[in-house]
Design an enzyme around this catalytic site. Sequence first.
Site, PDB file in Angstrom:
ATOM      1  CD  GLU A  68      -2.570   1.465   0.111  1.00  0.00           C
ATOM      2  OE1 GLU A  68      -2.662   2.637  -0.399  1.00  0.00           O
ATOM      3  OE2 GLU A  68      -3.505   0.703  -0.091  1.00  0.00           O
ATOM      4  CG  ASP A 117      -7.680   5.372  -8.294  1.00  0.00           C
ATOM      5  OD1 ASP A 117      -8.485   5.633  -9.429  1.00  0.00           O
ATOM      6  OD2 ASP A 117      -7.335   6.507  -7.875  1.00  0.00           O
ATOM      7  CB  THR A 191     -11.815  -6.249  -0.288  1.00  0.00           C
ATOM      8  OG1 THR A 191     -12.947  -5.420  -1.014  1.00  0.00           O
ATOM      9  CG2 THR A 191     -11.208  -6.972  -1.325  1.00  0.00           C
ATOM     10  CD  GLU A 194     -15.808  -9.436  -2.628  1.00  0.00           C
ATOM     11  OE1 GLU A 194     -16.365 -10.400  -3.099  1.00  0.00           O
ATOM     12  OE2 GLU A 194     -14.431  -9.260  -2.588  1.00  0.00           O
TER      13      GLU A 194
END
Length: 216
Positions: A68, A117, A191, A194
Amino acid sequence: MRLRHIPGAEEEIAESPYVVQNPEEQKGRWNRFFGNDGPIEIEVGMGKGKFIMELAAAHPDRNYIGIERYSSVLLRGLQKMEELQLKNICFLCVDARNLADYFDKEEVSAVYLNFSDPWPKDRHAKRRLTSPDFMKVYDQILKADGAVEFKTDNRPLFDYSLESIPEAGWTVKAHTFDLHHSDMLEGNVMTEYETKFVAKGNPICKLIACRQAVKV
């Protein structure tokens, strides 16, 4: 993409025992880092870490690395990690374009891309994590039989990916436009995004890509 900066996030990440500060030093040595010969699987753009931490908890025989680039987002994941104390996972705060600096050839068994993204403007297409440029990066680190798994709720991004991935010399082994009503759902780990989208009834798209040289 605008993110709220959390003061002190960089400092906490620099001091966290769960973040590898000099990942280039582990290139080709990740199994030694984890202390076992289990496969190495990575998630690019892990967000708050729900997905990869659940995978790590469910598969203690595998090693996971969450990637990340945004410190304020990664910090949320580290806070969860304090509770779980998993031994088969660590994190990197790096740019995914440089993955070949941190992983050796065929060192990674799987790459997960979840709700990335979409970069909707055409001039930003190269920034999409399923663009030919990024597929070349994954090609440098994945095992010969390794796979890239991609999930999104963004249909235009998914349609783009179905075209861009083969253009990069890969094969889309399987795909669905509605994951939660398909036979690809088995073993699925959700996730944060999700979970929210499914609750709203939004369809989730998923594909699995491998190199063309691999028979499927």
